[in-house]
Design a protein around this motif. Structure first.
Motif, PDB file in Angstrom:
ATOM      1  N   LYS A 200      -9.045   5.424   3.763  1.00 41.01           N
ATOM      2  CA  LYS A 200      -8.766   4.099   4.385  1.00 41.01           C
ATOM      3  C   LYS A 200      -8.618   2.992   3.364  1.00 41.01           C
ATOM      4  O   LYS A 200      -7.803   2.101   3.516  1.00 41.01           O
ATOM      5  CB  LYS A 200      -9.986   3.711   5.233  1.00 41.01           C
ATOM      6  N   HIS A 201      -9.469   3.040   2.322  1.00 44.11           N
ATOM      7  CA  HIS A 201      -9.472   1.952   1.340  1.00 44.11           C
ATOM      8  C   HIS A 201      -8.151   1.884   0.559  1.00 44.11           C
ATOM      9  O   HIS A 201      -7.910   0.913  -0.148  1.00 44.11           O
ATOM     10  CB  HIS A 201     -10.660   2.098   0.386  1.00 44.11           C
ATOM     11  N   LYS A 202      -7.291   2.907   0.706  1.00 43.26           N
ATOM     12  CA  LYS A 202      -6.004   2.877   0.002  1.00 43.26           C
ATOM     13  C   LYS A 202      -4.845   2.551   0.954  1.00 43.26           C
ATOM     14  O   LYS A 202      -3.684   2.633   0.557  1.00 43.26           O
ATOM     15  CB  LYS A 202      -5.741   4.233  -0.667  1.00 43.26           C
ATOM     16  N   ALA A 203      -5.143   2.215   2.206  1.00 39.16           N
ATOM     17  CA  ALA A 203      -4.062   2.035   3.191  1.00 39.16           C
ATOM     18  C   ALA A 203      -3.101   0.895   2.798  1.00 39.16           C
ATOM     19  O   ALA A 203      -1.883   1.075   2.859  1.00 39.16           O
ATOM     20  CB  ALA A 203      -4.629   1.814   4.586  1.00 39.16           C
ATOM     21  N   ASP A 204      -3.642  -0.241   2.378  1.00 39.51           N
ATOM     22  CA  ASP A 204      -2.762  -1.349   1.968  1.00 39.51           C
ATOM     23  C   ASP A 204      -1.938  -0.940   0.747  1.00 39.51           C
ATOM     24  O   ASP A 204      -0.751  -1.262   0.637  1.00 39.51           O
ATOM     25  CB  ASP A 204      -3.575  -2.605   1.612  1.00 39.51           C
ATOM     26  N   THR A 205      -2.601  -0.226  -0.154  1.00 32.80           N
ATOM     27  CA  THR A 205      -1.943   0.219  -1.395  1.00 32.80           C
ATOM     28  C   THR A 205      -0.778   1.150  -1.081  1.00 32.80           C
ATOM     29  O   THR A 205       0.323   1.007  -1.626  1.00 32.80           O
ATOM     30  CB  THR A 205      -2.983   0.969  -2.271  1.00 32.80           C
ATOM     31  N   LEU A 206      -1.026   2.106  -0.187  1.00 32.50           N
ATOM     32  CA  LEU A 206       0.025   3.071   0.175  1.00 32.50           C
ATOM     33  C   LEU A 206       1.216   2.351   0.794  1.00 32.50           C
ATOM     34  O   LEU A 206       2.378   2.587   0.422  1.00 32.50           O
ATOM     35  CB  LEU A 206      -0.547   4.110   1.149  1.00 32.50           C
ATOM     36  N   GLN A 207       0.913   1.456   1.729  1.00 30.44           N
ATOM     37  CA  GLN A 207       1.956   0.692   2.413  1.00 30.44           C
ATOM     38  C   GLN A 207       2.833  -0.054   1.406  1.00 30.44           C
ATOM     39  O   GLN A 207       4.058   0.004   1.440  1.00 30.44           O
ATOM     40  CB  GLN A 207       1.244  -0.294   3.372  1.00 30.44           C
ATOM     41  N   ARG A 208       2.150  -0.720   0.459  1.00 28.98           N
ATOM     42  CA  ARG A 208       2.881  -1.527  -0.518  1.00 28.98           C
ATOM     43  C   ARG A 208       3.661  -0.643  -1.503  1.00 28.98           C
ATOM     44  O   ARG A 208       4.761  -0.997  -1.933  1.00 28.98           O
ATOM     45  CB  ARG A 208       1.863  -2.393  -1.281  1.00 28.98           C
ATOM     46  N   MET A 209       3.090   0.491  -1.817  1.00 34.24           N
ATOM     47  CA  MET A 209       3.761   1.397  -2.759  1.00 34.24           C
ATOM     48  C   MET A 209       5.062   1.949  -2.161  1.00 34.24           C
ATOM     49  O   MET A 209       6.079   2.047  -2.836  1.00 34.24           O
ATOM     50  CB  MET A 209       2.824   2.549  -3.108  1.00 34.24           C
ATOM     51  N   ILE A 210       5.014   2.276  -0.873  1.00 32.21           N
ATOM     52  CA  ILE A 210       6.188   2.903  -0.241  1.00 32.21           C
ATOM     53  C   ILE A 210       7.198   1.867   0.244  1.00 32.21           C
ATOM     54  O   ILE A 210       8.398   2.053   0.108  1.00 32.21           O
ATOM     55  CB  ILE A 210       5.770   3.772   0.970  1.00 32.21           C
ATOM     56  N   HIS A 211       6.686   0.786   0.842  1.00 26.74           N
ATOM     57  CA  HIS A 211       7.593  -0.160   1.515  1.00 26.74           C
ATOM     58  C   HIS A 211       7.685  -1.530   0.860  1.00 26.74           C
ATOM     59  O   HIS A 211       8.525  -2.340   1.249  1.00 26.74           O
ATOM     60  CB  HIS A 211       7.149  -0.367   2.979  1.00 26.74           C
ATOM     61  N   GLY A 212       6.809  -1.809  -0.097  1.00 29.56           N
ATOM     62  CA  GLY A 212       6.783  -3.167  -0.660  1.00 29.56           C
ATOM     63  C   GLY A 212       7.902  -3.401  -1.661  1.00 29.56           C
ATOM     64  O   GLY A 212       8.692  -2.496  -1.976  1.00 29.56           O
ATOM     65  N   ASN A 213       7.960  -4.645  -2.159  1.00 23.07           N
ATOM     66  CA  ASN A 213       8.941  -4.970  -3.204  1.00 23.07           C
ATOM     67  C   ASN A 213       8.619  -4.195  -4.464  1.00 23.07           C
ATOM     68  O   ASN A 213       7.446  -3.967  -4.764  1.00 23.07           O
ATOM     69  CB  ASN A 213       8.858  -6.455  -3.574  1.00 23.07           C
ATOM     70  N   VAL A 214       9.659  -3.835  -5.180  1.00 26.46           N
ATOM     71  CA  VAL A 214       9.441  -3.197  -6.480  1.00 26.46           C
ATOM     72  C   VAL A 214       9.194  -4.319  -7.490  1.00 26.46           C
ATOM     73  O   VAL A 214      10.096  -5.095  -7.803  1.00 26.46           O
ATOM     74  CB  VAL A 214      10.666  -2.344  -6.885  1.00 26.46           C
ATOM     75  N   THR A 215       7.946  -4.429  -7.912  1.00 31.53           N
ATOM     76  CA  THR A 215       7.570  -5.534  -8.788  1.00 31.53           C
ATOM     77  C   THR A 215       6.514  -5.095  -9.791  1.00 31.53           C
ATOM     78  O   THR A 215       5.644  -4.269  -9.458  1.00 31.53           O
ATOM     79  CB  THR A 215       7.045  -6.733  -7.957  1.00 31.53           C
ATOM     80  N   GLU A 216       6.599  -5.682 -10.978  1.00 34.53           N
ATOM     81  CA  GLU A 216       5.610  -5.352 -12.016  1.00 34.53           C
ATOM     82  C   GLU A 216       4.208  -5.803 -11.609  1.00 34.53           C
ATOM     83  O   GLU A 216       3.225  -5.362 -12.190  1.00 34.53           O
ATOM     84  CB  GLU A 216       6.044  -5.962 -13.357  1.00 34.53           C
ATOM     85  N   ASP A 217       4.115  -6.654 -10.602  1.00 34.06           N
ATOM     86  CA  ASP A 217       2.790  -7.063 -10.108  1.00 34.06           C
ATOM     87  C   ASP A 217       2.101  -5.918  -9.384  1.00 34.06           C
ATOM     88  O   ASP A 217       0.903  -5.993  -9.073  1.00 34.06           O
ATOM     89  CB  ASP A 217       2.911  -8.228  -9.117  1.00 34.06           C
ATOM     90  N   PHE A 218       2.867  -4.880  -9.063  1.00 35.68           N
ATOM     91  CA  PHE A 218       2.304  -3.740  -8.343  1.00 35.68           C
ATOM     92  C   PHE A 218       2.923  -2.468  -8.938  1.00 35.68           C
ATOM     93  O   PHE A 218       3.925  -1.940  -8.432  1.00 35.68           O
ATOM     94  CB  PHE A 218       2.613  -3.871  -6.841  1.00 35.68           C
TER      95      PHE A 218
END
Ligand code: F6R
Length: 240
Positions: A200-218
Protein backbone atom coordinates in the motif's frame (compact mmCIF):
# COMPACT_ATOMS: atom_id res chain seq x y z
CA UNK A 1 5.66 -0.62 -20.36
CA UNK A 2 3.86 -3.84 -19.52
CA UNK A 3 2.17 -3.89 -16.13
CA UNK A 4 1.41 -7.22 -14.49
CA UNK A 5 -0.89 -7.17 -11.48
CA UNK A 6 -0.56 -10.12 -9.13
CA UNK A 7 -2.47 -11.03 -5.98
CA UNK A 8 0.20 -10.62 -3.36
CA UNK A 9 3.90 -10.55 -2.57
CA UNK A 10 4.25 -14.31 -2.92
CA UNK A 11 2.76 -14.25 -6.42
CA UNK A 12 5.01 -11.29 -7.32
CA UNK A 13 8.11 -13.22 -6.26
CA UNK A 14 7.01 -16.31 -8.16
CA UNK A 15 6.28 -14.34 -11.33
CA UNK A 16 9.61 -12.51 -11.40
CA UNK A 17 11.43 -15.74 -10.55
CA UNK A 18 9.82 -17.46 -13.57
CA UNK A 19 10.88 -14.66 -15.92
CA UNK A 20 14.39 -14.56 -14.43
CA UNK A 21 14.82 -18.31 -14.93
CA UNK A 22 13.56 -18.04 -18.48
CA UNK A 23 16.25 -15.40 -19.26
CA UNK A 24 18.87 -17.51 -17.48
CA UNK A 25 18.00 -20.42 -19.72
CA UNK A 26 17.49 -18.60 -23.01
CA UNK A 27 20.27 -15.99 -23.08
CA UNK A 28 23.65 -17.52 -23.85
CA UNK A 29 25.77 -15.66 -21.29
CA UNK A 30 23.23 -13.63 -19.35
CA UNK A 31 24.22 -10.52 -17.45
CA UNK A 32 21.94 -9.62 -14.56
CA UNK A 33 21.72 -6.38 -12.60
CA UNK A 34 20.38 -6.83 -9.09
CA UNK A 35 18.74 -4.50 -6.60
CA UNK A 36 18.65 -5.02 -2.85
CA UNK A 37 16.06 -3.86 -0.29
CA UNK A 38 12.91 -5.64 0.88
CA UNK A 39 11.11 -6.12 -2.44
CA UNK A 40 13.41 -8.57 -4.28
CA UNK A 41 14.00 -10.84 -1.26
CA UNK A 42 11.34 -13.31 -2.43
CA UNK A 43 12.97 -13.50 -5.87
CA UNK A 44 16.35 -14.41 -4.42
CA UNK A 45 14.77 -17.02 -2.13
CA UNK A 46 12.96 -18.56 -5.10
CA UNK A 47 16.16 -18.62 -7.20
CA UNK A 48 18.08 -20.32 -4.40
CA UNK A 49 15.33 -22.90 -3.90
CA UNK A 50 15.14 -23.65 -7.61
CA UNK A 51 18.93 -23.95 -7.79
CA UNK A 52 19.00 -26.29 -4.80
CA UNK A 53 16.38 -28.50 -6.40
CA UNK A 54 18.86 -29.02 -9.26
CA UNK A 55 16.74 -27.45 -12.01
CA UNK A 56 19.02 -24.54 -12.95
CA UNK A 57 22.67 -23.57 -13.19
CA UNK A 58 24.17 -20.10 -12.94
CA UNK A 59 27.50 -21.19 -14.44
CA UNK A 60 27.25 -18.88 -17.47
CA UNK A 61 25.73 -15.88 -15.71
CA UNK A 62 27.25 -12.63 -14.49
CA UNK A 63 25.85 -10.35 -11.80
CA UNK A 64 26.16 -6.63 -11.16
CA UNK A 65 25.00 -5.01 -7.94
CA UNK A 66 22.99 -1.88 -8.62
CA UNK A 67 24.43 0.17 -5.79
CA UNK A 68 26.43 0.20 -2.57
CA UNK A 69 26.88 2.46 0.43
CA UNK A 70 30.10 4.38 0.77
CA UNK A 71 32.21 3.62 3.80
CA UNK A 72 30.69 0.31 4.89
CA UNK A 73 32.92 -2.72 4.87
CA UNK A 74 31.60 -5.46 2.60
CA UNK A 75 31.31 -7.69 5.70
CA UNK A 76 28.96 -5.13 7.32
CA UNK A 77 25.52 -6.79 7.57
CA UNK A 78 23.84 -3.69 6.12
CA UNK A 79 26.11 -3.44 3.08
CA UNK A 80 24.53 -4.39 -0.21
CA UNK A 81 27.44 -6.67 -0.99
CA UNK A 82 26.73 -8.62 2.19
CA UNK A 83 23.00 -8.70 1.38
CA UNK A 84 23.47 -10.28 -2.05
CA UNK A 85 26.24 -12.61 -0.87
CA UNK A 86 24.01 -13.96 1.89
CA UNK A 87 20.70 -13.97 0.03
CA UNK A 88 21.93 -15.28 -3.31
CA UNK A 89 25.57 -15.48 -4.39
CA UNK A 90 26.85 -17.79 -1.63
CA UNK A 91 24.10 -20.30 -2.33
CA UNK A 92 24.44 -20.69 -6.09
CA UNK A 93 28.12 -21.61 -6.45
CA UNK A 94 29.51 -18.67 -8.36
CA UNK A 95 33.18 -18.00 -9.00
CA UNK A 96 34.46 -14.52 -8.04
CA UNK A 97 34.72 -13.47 -11.70
CA UNK A 98 30.94 -13.82 -12.06
CA UNK A 99 30.21 -11.16 -9.43
CA UNK A 100 30.70 -7.42 -9.98
CA UNK A 101 30.41 -5.07 -7.00
CA UNK A 102 30.89 -1.33 -6.71
CA UNK A 103 33.52 -0.82 -4.01
CA UNK A 104 32.25 1.83 -1.60
CA UNK A 105 35.62 1.78 0.16
CA UNK A 106 37.77 2.56 -2.86
CA UNK A 107 40.38 5.26 -2.25
CA UNK A 108 39.49 6.96 -5.50
CA UNK A 109 35.71 6.79 -5.75
CA UNK A 110 35.49 8.53 -9.12
CA UNK A 111 37.91 6.02 -10.59
CA UNK A 112 35.85 3.23 -9.04
CA UNK A 113 32.68 4.55 -10.71
CA UNK A 114 34.45 4.71 -14.08
CA UNK A 115 35.79 1.17 -13.58
CA UNK A 116 32.29 -0.12 -12.82
CA UNK A 117 30.80 1.52 -15.91
CA UNK A 118 33.57 0.00 -18.00
CA UNK A 119 32.91 -3.48 -16.56
CA UNK A 120 29.23 -3.17 -17.54
CA UNK A 121 30.23 -2.11 -21.06
CA UNK A 122 32.82 -4.89 -21.34
CA UNK A 123 30.16 -7.44 -20.45
CA UNK A 124 28.00 -6.15 -23.31
CA UNK A 125 25.53 -4.31 -21.00
CA UNK A 126 22.95 -5.76 -18.68
CA UNK A 127 20.46 -8.21 -20.17
CA UNK A 128 17.99 -8.06 -17.29
CA UNK A 129 17.98 -5.42 -14.57
CA UNK A 130 15.85 -6.02 -11.49
CA UNK A 131 14.68 -2.81 -9.82
CA UNK A 132 12.72 -1.70 -6.79
CA UNK A 133 11.49 1.86 -6.30
CA UNK A 134 11.78 4.27 -3.39
CA UNK A 135 8.64 6.07 -2.22
CA UNK A 136 10.12 9.28 -3.66
CA UNK A 137 10.63 7.57 -7.03
CA UNK A 138 14.32 6.82 -6.68
CA UNK A 139 15.81 3.94 -8.67
CA UNK A 140 19.13 2.63 -7.45
CA UNK A 141 20.19 5.56 -5.28
CA UNK A 142 19.28 8.08 -7.98
CA UNK A 143 17.26 10.54 -5.99
CA UNK A 144 14.77 13.11 -7.37
CA UNK A 145 16.58 15.75 -9.42
CA UNK A 146 19.19 13.34 -10.85
CA UNK A 147 19.69 13.96 -14.59
CA UNK A 148 18.22 11.19 -16.72
CA UNK A 149 21.57 10.76 -18.50
CA UNK A 150 23.57 10.20 -15.28
CA UNK A 151 26.24 7.50 -15.20
CA UNK A 152 27.53 5.43 -12.28
CA UNK A 153 28.48 8.00 -9.67
CA UNK A 154 28.86 8.96 -6.04
CA UNK A 155 25.56 10.36 -4.75
CA UNK A 156 24.16 11.86 -1.58
CA UNK A 157 21.20 10.12 0.01
CA UNK A 158 18.17 12.26 0.81
CA UNK A 159 16.88 12.57 4.38
CA UNK A 160 13.79 10.59 3.40
CA UNK A 161 15.82 7.68 1.96
CA UNK A 162 18.05 7.63 5.04
CA UNK A 163 14.98 7.54 7.26
CA UNK A 164 13.36 4.71 5.28
CA UNK A 165 16.60 2.68 5.09
CA UNK A 166 17.45 3.19 8.76
CA UNK A 167 15.40 0.06 9.43
CA UNK A 168 18.40 -1.93 8.19
CA UNK A 169 20.75 -0.23 10.69
CA UNK A 170 21.03 -0.18 14.50
CA UNK A 171 20.37 3.55 14.51
CA UNK A 172 19.76 6.28 11.92
CA UNK A 173 23.16 7.73 12.90
CA UNK A 174 24.87 4.61 11.52
CA UNK A 175 23.54 4.98 7.99
CA UNK A 176 26.06 6.31 5.45
CA UNK A 177 25.12 9.58 3.79
CA UNK A 178 26.61 8.64 0.43
CA UNK A 179 26.52 5.74 -1.99
CA UNK A 180 27.75 4.58 -5.37
CA UNK A 181 24.90 3.90 -7.75
CA UNK A 182 24.55 2.93 -11.37
CA UNK A 183 23.31 6.05 -13.13
CA UNK A 184 19.89 6.44 -14.69
CA UNK A 185 21.55 6.48 -18.13
CA UNK A 186 23.39 3.28 -17.20
CA UNK A 187 20.19 1.58 -16.01
CA UNK A 188 18.32 2.67 -19.15
CA UNK A 189 20.91 0.89 -21.31
CA UNK A 190 19.82 -2.45 -19.82
CA UNK A 191 18.16 -4.53 -22.51
CA UNK A 192 15.28 -5.44 -20.22
CA UNK A 193 14.08 -4.08 -16.89
CA UNK A 194 11.73 -5.62 -14.37
CA UNK A 195 10.43 -3.23 -11.74
CA UNK A 196 8.92 -4.77 -8.60
CA UNK A 197 6.40 -2.88 -6.50
CA UNK A 198 4.70 -4.24 -3.40
CA UNK A 199 2.47 -2.81 -0.69
CA UNK A 200 0.00 0.00 0.00
CA UNK A 201 2.76 2.44 0.92
CA UNK A 202 3.93 2.34 -2.73
CA UNK A 203 0.50 3.00 -4.31
CA UNK A 204 1.12 6.70 -5.04
CA UNK A 205 4.60 5.84 -6.31
CA UNK A 206 3.29 3.16 -8.68
CA UNK A 207 0.59 5.46 -10.02
CA UNK A 208 3.09 8.22 -10.68
CA UNK A 209 5.64 5.88 -12.20
CA UNK A 210 3.18 4.44 -14.72
CA UNK A 211 0.90 7.39 -15.45
CA UNK A 212 2.68 10.51 -14.23
CA UNK A 213 4.76 13.03 -16.16
CA UNK A 214 8.20 11.89 -17.15
CA UNK A 215 10.30 14.20 -15.01
CA UNK A 216 13.67 14.19 -13.30
CA UNK A 217 11.77 15.08 -10.12
CA UNK A 218 10.54 11.49 -10.14
CA UNK A 219 13.36 9.27 -11.46
CA UNK A 220 11.27 6.09 -11.97
CA UNK A 221 9.06 7.94 -14.48
CA UNK A 222 11.85 7.55 -17.07
CA UNK A 223 10.98 3.86 -17.30
CA UNK A 224 7.98 4.88 -19.44
CA UNK A 225 10.54 5.64 -22.16
CA UNK A 226 12.35 2.29 -22.03
CA UNK A 227 11.38 -0.15 -24.80
CA UNK A 228 11.33 -3.28 -22.63
CA UNK A 229 10.07 -2.73 -19.10
CA UNK A 230 7.76 -4.96 -17.12
CA UNK A 231 6.31 -3.71 -13.87
CA UNK A 232 5.15 -6.47 -11.55
CA UNK A 233 3.03 -5.11 -8.72
CA UNK A 234 0.79 -6.70 -6.13
CA UNK A 235 -2.84 -5.70 -5.57
CA UNK A 236 -2.02 -3.62 -2.52
CA UNK A 237 0.23 -1.40 -4.61
CA UNK A 238 -2.73 -0.30 -6.74
CA UNK A 239 -5.21 2.37 -5.66
CA UNK A 240 -8.71 0.89 -5.35
C1 F6R B 1 18.32 -1.10 -3.65
C2 F6R B 1 17.93 0.09 -4.37
C3 F6R B 1 16.74 0.90 -3.99
C4 F6R B 1 15.52 0.06 -3.60
C5 F6R B 1 14.37 0.98 -3.17
C6 F6R B 1 13.17 0.19 -2.69
O1 F6R B 1 19.48 -1.68 -4.24
O2 F6R B 1 18.61 0.44 -5.26
O3 F6R B 1 16.41 1.76 -5.06
O4 F6R B 1 15.13 -0.74 -4.67
O5 F6R B 1 14.81 1.81 -2.14
O6 F6R B 1 13.52 -0.51 -1.55
P1 F6R B 1 12.52 -1.56 -0.87
O7 F6R B 1 12.44 -2.72 -1.79
O8 F6R B 1 13.23 -1.94 0.42
O9 F6R B 1 11.22 -0.87 -0.67
Amino acid sequence: MEVIKVADYEALSKKVCEIFINRLQTIENPVFGLATGSTPKGLYKCLVETYESGQISFANAKFFNLDEYIGLDKSHPSSYTYYLMKKLYEHIHLTPDQIYLPNGNATDLQEECARYEQCIRDCGHIDLQILGVGINGHIGFNEPGTPFNSRTDVVNLTESTMRVNSRFFKSIDDIPHRAITMGIGTIMESKEIIMLVSGKHKADTLQRMIHGNVTEDFPASILQKHPNVTVIADEEAFHD
